[in-house]
Write a protein that holds these residues in place. Structure first.
Motif, PDB file in Angstrom:
ATOM      1  N   GLU A  61     -50.584  56.454 -29.183  1.00  0.00           N
ATOM      2  CA  GLU A  61     -51.707  57.402 -29.184  1.00  0.00           C
ATOM      3  C   GLU A  61     -51.828  57.985 -30.586  1.00  0.00           C
ATOM      4  O   GLU A  61     -50.840  58.397 -31.179  1.00  0.00           O
ATOM      5  N   TYR A  66     -53.422  65.424 -26.355  1.00  0.00           N
ATOM      6  CA  TYR A  66     -54.712  65.011 -25.792  1.00  0.00           C
ATOM      7  C   TYR A  66     -55.558  66.243 -25.508  1.00  0.00           C
ATOM      8  O   TYR A  66     -55.054  67.237 -24.988  1.00  0.00           O
ATOM      9  N   ARG A 194     -70.506  58.085 -20.599  1.00  0.00           N
ATOM     10  CA  ARG A 194     -69.305  58.777 -20.091  1.00  0.00           C
ATOM     11  C   ARG A 194     -69.722  59.978 -19.230  1.00  0.00           C
ATOM     12  O   ARG A 194     -70.507  60.804 -19.672  1.00  0.00           O
ATOM     13  N   ASP A 331     -63.036  54.136 -20.163  1.00  0.00           N
ATOM     14  CA  ASP A 331     -64.457  54.073 -20.516  1.00  0.00           C
ATOM     15  C   ASP A 331     -64.858  52.875 -21.374  1.00  0.00           C
ATOM     16  O   ASP A 331     -66.000  52.805 -21.822  1.00  0.00           O
ATOM     17  N   GLY A 347     -63.079  60.506 -15.787  1.00  0.00           N
ATOM     18  CA  GLY A 347     -61.644  60.698 -15.932  1.00  0.00           C
ATOM     19  C   GLY A 347     -60.881  60.414 -14.644  1.00  0.00           C
ATOM     20  O   GLY A 347     -59.828  59.769 -14.661  1.00  0.00           O
ATOM     21  N   HIS A 348     -61.430  60.899 -13.537  1.00  0.00           N
ATOM     22  CA  HIS A 348     -60.766  60.654 -12.259  1.00  0.00           C
ATOM     23  C   HIS A 348     -60.763  59.151 -11.961  1.00  0.00           C
ATOM     24  O   HIS A 348     -59.772  58.595 -11.482  1.00  0.00           O
TER      25      HIS A 348
HETATM   26  C1  LIG Z   1     -68.163  67.113 -21.400  1.00  0.00           C
HETATM   27  C2  LIG Z   1     -67.476  66.127 -20.515  1.00  0.00           C
HETATM   28  C3  LIG Z   1     -67.156  66.479 -19.215  1.00  0.00           C
HETATM   29  C4  LIG Z   1     -66.513  65.573 -18.367  1.00  0.00           C
HETATM   30  N1  LIG Z   1     -66.222  65.944 -17.097  1.00  0.00           N
HETATM   31  C5  LIG Z   1     -65.622  65.073 -16.254  1.00  0.00           C
HETATM   32  C6  LIG Z   1     -65.310  65.449 -14.919  1.00  0.00           C
HETATM   33  O1  LIG Z   1     -65.584  66.564 -14.475  1.00  0.00           O
HETATM   34  N2  LIG Z   1     -64.679  64.543 -14.123  1.00  0.00           N
HETATM   35  C7  LIG Z   1     -64.344  63.300 -14.576  1.00  0.00           C
HETATM   36  O2  LIG Z   1     -63.773  62.530 -13.809  1.00  0.00           O
HETATM   37  N3  LIG Z   1     -64.662  62.901 -15.843  1.00  0.00           N
HETATM   38  C8  LIG Z   1     -65.279  63.746 -16.688  1.00  0.00           C
HETATM   39  N4  LIG Z   1     -65.578  63.371 -17.975  1.00  0.00           N
HETATM   40  C9  LIG Z   1     -65.330  61.974 -18.399  1.00  0.00           C
HETATM   41  C10 LIG Z   1     -63.891  61.737 -18.821  1.00  0.00           C
HETATM   42  O3  LIG Z   1     -63.455  62.693 -19.730  1.00  0.00           O
HETATM   43  C11 LIG Z   1     -63.756  60.350 -19.427  1.00  0.00           C
HETATM   44  O4  LIG Z   1     -64.382  59.425 -18.584  1.00  0.00           O
HETATM   45  C12 LIG Z   1     -62.289  59.997 -19.591  1.00  0.00           C
HETATM   46  O5  LIG Z   1     -61.697  60.857 -20.519  1.00  0.00           O
HETATM   47  C13 LIG Z   1     -62.110  58.554 -20.010  1.00  0.00           C
HETATM   48  O6  LIG Z   1     -60.755  58.291 -20.138  1.00  0.00           O
HETATM   49  P1  LIG Z   1     -60.252  57.229 -21.222  1.00  0.00           P
HETATM   50  O7  LIG Z   1     -58.764  57.188 -21.086  1.00  0.00           O
HETATM   51  O8  LIG Z   1     -61.026  55.967 -21.105  1.00  0.00           O
HETATM   52  O9  LIG Z   1     -60.672  57.853 -22.616  1.00  0.00           O
HETATM   53  P2  LIG Z   1     -60.174  59.195 -23.299  1.00  0.00           P
HETATM   54  O10 LIG Z   1     -59.783  60.174 -22.271  1.00  0.00           O
HETATM   55  O11 LIG Z   1     -61.219  59.557 -24.291  1.00  0.00           O
HETATM   56  O12 LIG Z   1     -58.856  58.773 -24.081  1.00  0.00           O
HETATM   57  C14 LIG Z   1     -58.867  57.814 -25.105  1.00  0.00           C
HETATM   58  C15 LIG Z   1     -57.621  58.047 -25.942  1.00  0.00           C
HETATM   59  O13 LIG Z   1     -57.410  56.917 -26.778  1.00  0.00           O
HETATM   60  C16 LIG Z   1     -57.005  57.348 -28.057  1.00  0.00           C
HETATM   61  N5  LIG Z   1     -57.316  56.265 -29.001  1.00  0.00           N
HETATM   62  C17 LIG Z   1     -58.523  55.715 -29.248  1.00  0.00           C
HETATM   63  N6  LIG Z   1     -58.409  54.687 -30.114  1.00  0.00           N
HETATM   64  C18 LIG Z   1     -57.087  54.592 -30.422  1.00  0.00           C
HETATM   65  C19 LIG Z   1     -56.341  53.720 -31.275  1.00  0.00           C
HETATM   66  N7  LIG Z   1     -56.940  52.739 -31.990  1.00  0.00           N
HETATM   67  N8  LIG Z   1     -55.013  53.903 -31.376  1.00  0.00           N
HETATM   68  C20 LIG Z   1     -54.378  54.897 -30.672  1.00  0.00           C
HETATM   69  N9  LIG Z   1     -55.046  55.761 -29.863  1.00  0.00           N
HETATM   70  C21 LIG Z   1     -56.381  55.588 -29.718  1.00  0.00           C
HETATM   71  C22 LIG Z   1     -57.799  58.644 -28.271  1.00  0.00           C
HETATM   72  O14 LIG Z   1     -57.203  59.464 -29.257  1.00  0.00           O
HETATM   73  C23 LIG Z   1     -57.749  59.260 -26.866  1.00  0.00           C
HETATM   74  O15 LIG Z   1     -56.621  60.100 -26.700  1.00  0.00           O
HETATM   75  C24 LIG Z   1     -66.203  64.271 -18.852  1.00  0.00           C
HETATM   76  C25 LIG Z   1     -66.519  63.911 -20.156  1.00  0.00           C
HETATM   77  C26 LIG Z   1     -67.149  64.830 -20.987  1.00  0.00           C
HETATM   78  C27 LIG Z   1     -67.493  64.444 -22.398  1.00  0.00           C
END
Ligand SMILES: Cc1cc2nc3c(=O)[nH]c(=O)nc-3n(C[C@H](O)[C@H](O)[C@H](O)COP(=O)(O)OP(=O)(O)OC[C@H]3O[C@@H](n4cnc5c(N)ncnc54)[C@H](O)[C@@H]3O)c2cc1C
Length: 454
Positions: A61, A66, A194, A331, A347-348
């Motif tokens: 990470e 986070y 997202r 995502d 996120g869920h």
């Molecule tokens: C305003 C807002 C409100 C939301 N509310 C909700 C909600 O109520 N309920 C819900 O279920 N979802 C909600 N979401 C959506 C949810 O936050 C995302 O769908 C979720 O975070 C996606 O998870 P992820 O692990 O794919 O990405 P992320 O949570 O964005 O995590 C990606 C991680 O990868 C890391 N990363 C990226 N590239 C690299 C690399 N090359 N090397 C090392 N690390 C890297 C980043 O630093 C980050 O920590 C919301 C989103 C937003 C913007």
């Protein structure tokens, strides 16, 4: 014809499943997880748990902590501190034995003999290498650049605040500094993006903030979609009943460009099939551009910035269709349409995908096939619509045959089932926003984050 297509799609899935290399069990199989967000942190934890701690799991990470996107709209209005949305990785290390590398992954390449080479780079420039039998990519999203008309160097000034962090605080500061009587303009990208309810949630809490703190101010919501894309009942109620004097909702409005110095947004607005180019002046601007897969998914050759901006995966394992051995969760994979998993960006949902992926990897590395008989995922999501009221949206997704009504092609993917009405395809939303939902939202958030990070 339909049956034949169905047969071809099903046969293709079976053939591909048969081609998944079943590895002879090595002394210790290694999995590298890229990205410790909602999906990546969860998959790292469950890979260790469900392999009885026999898998060597390394989480890479780029940030030491986070920052949760979930609830970050309340950080925009200052109701919660962004620091309260920070989650660390210590428990994943101490409780589950996940190895943590704080670095950015810059390349993922085949290394021969069924291995993958993962190149890392720390903030101070040290380059490292990891090898693994399987790699799970969970880097979240990247934003498309917004065309800036007068000064391209100022495009970094255009805030999306859609990846929680410094931009969230900047948007909060700009909102707090806006003079009463000002105009806040925000835009919503076309689907898929997202968190389907997220932008409407932001519109509601910003409208609520303006109503309480900035007399005579306005919020203009430019939505590239034809209507409210999630929770239409609750957000429709909020827009029309709670905020009619503050909020102007403009559907079918696609942002074309931004002039940062003047805060003017140019958008193509379609009404009754006729498109006109219009300008919207703002005091505070919040453009959420269209998304694409995280950069490393593109660098690994699983997606590109133009016609296929997200990776195609097999939904039962989240393994890449193009590059077996690599998995993409969260995502960064295709959600809707042909080749989509059927699961939205949330996120869920990322937490659920992580568990499906962890279970599949444990099976595949043990030389077993993936059992899809009872495969399902669920999603719950609470949305604040003011500083005291919230609504919710929930869905249960079953892995089954789905025929696309437009293309008539059938594929296996996750399909929503509503057990109350017996219908498919539509998520269930709360009857009305309430303060009880607001308090349950806090409980839901805490338990979801604990599920992933502790
Ligand atoms: C305003 C807002 C409100 C939301 N509310 C909700 C909600 O109520 N309920 C819900 O279920 N979802 C909600 N979401 C959506 C949810 O936050 C995302 O769908 C979720 O975070 C996606 O998870 P992820 O692990 O794919 O990405 P992320 O949570 O964005 O995590 C990606 C991680 O990868 C890391 N990363 C990226 N590239 C690299 C690399 N090359 N090397 C090392 N690390 C890297 C980043 O630093 C980050 O920590 C919301 C989103 C937003 C913007």
């Amino acid at each position: 014809m339909n049956n034949r297509r169905h047969f071809i799609a099903a046969a293709a899935a079976t053939a591909a499943a048969a081609l998944i290399p079943l590895r002879a069990s090595a002394a210790v199989n290694r999995v590298v997880v890229v990205g410790g967000g909602m999906a990546g942190a969860t998959v790292a934890k469950y890979l260790r748990l469900w392999s009885n701690r026999t898998l060597d799991v390394t989480l890479v990470e780029q940030n030491p902590t986070y920052v949760s996107n979930i609830m970050s709209n309340l950080a925009v209005t200052g109701q919660v501190a962004l620091s309260s949305l920070n989650f660390g990785y210590a428990k994943l290390v101490s409780k589950y034995g996940v190895k943590l590398v704080t670095a950015s992954v810059t390349a993922v390449e085949p290394a021969g003999a069924g291995l993958w080479k993962v190149t890392t780079r720390t903030a101070n420039g040290s380059v490292g290498t990891l090898h693994a039998e399987r790699v799970v990519l969970a880097p979240g999203i990247q934003m498309d650049p917004v065309p800036e008309t007068s000064d391209p160097t100022r495009s970094a000034d255009i805030l999306h605040a859609w990846i929680a962090g410094p931009q969230t605080n900047q948007l909060r500061q700009r909102l707090a500094a806006m003079a009463p009587g000002g105009t806040f303009v925000m835009s919503i990208p076309p689907k898929p993006y997202r968190c389907p309810p997220g932008p409407y949630e932001r519109a509601c809490v910003v409208a609520d903030y303006l109503k309480r703190n900035k007399p005579n101010s306005r919020l203009v919501v430019l939505d590239a979609n034809p209507g409210i894309s999630a929770e239409p009942e609750n957000f429709g109620y909020a827009f029309g009943t709670l905020y009619p004097s503050v909020l102007q909702y403009v559907p079918n409005a696609k942002v074309v460009s931004v002039d940062s110095p003047s805060g003017t947004v140019t958008a193509d607005v379609t009404v009754s099939g006729v498109t006109t180019r219009q300008q919207f002046a703002s005091n505070v601007l919040n453009v959420i551009p269209p998304h694409r897969a995280g950069a490393i998914v593109q660098l690994a050759g699983l997606a590109n910035a133009t016609d296929q901006p997200f990776a195609q995966v097999w939904p039962y394992s989240f393994e890449s269709v193009a590059k077996p051995g690599l998995h993409v969760i969260g995502d960064s994979h295709r959600t809707a349409g042909t080749g989509g998993t059927g699961l939205p960006m949330a996120g869920h949902v990322g937490n659920q995908e992580a568990k499906i992926c962890a279970s599949a990897i444990v099976s595949l590395l043990a030389g077993k096939s993936v059992d899809t008989a009872l495969l399902a995922a669920n999603s719950a999501c609470y949305s604040p619509v003011s500083s005291t009221l919230a609504s919710w949206l929930t869905a249960v997704y079953h892995y089954e045959d789905y025929t696309d009504p437009k293309t008539l092609l059938t594929s296996r993917k996750f399909v929503i089932h509503d057990y109350v009405s017996g219908s498919t395809g539509v998520a269930t939303e709360a009857l009305k926003p309430s303060s009880e939902n607001f308090s349950k939202m806090n409980t839901w958030f805490k338990s979801l984050m604990a599920e992933s990070y502790s």
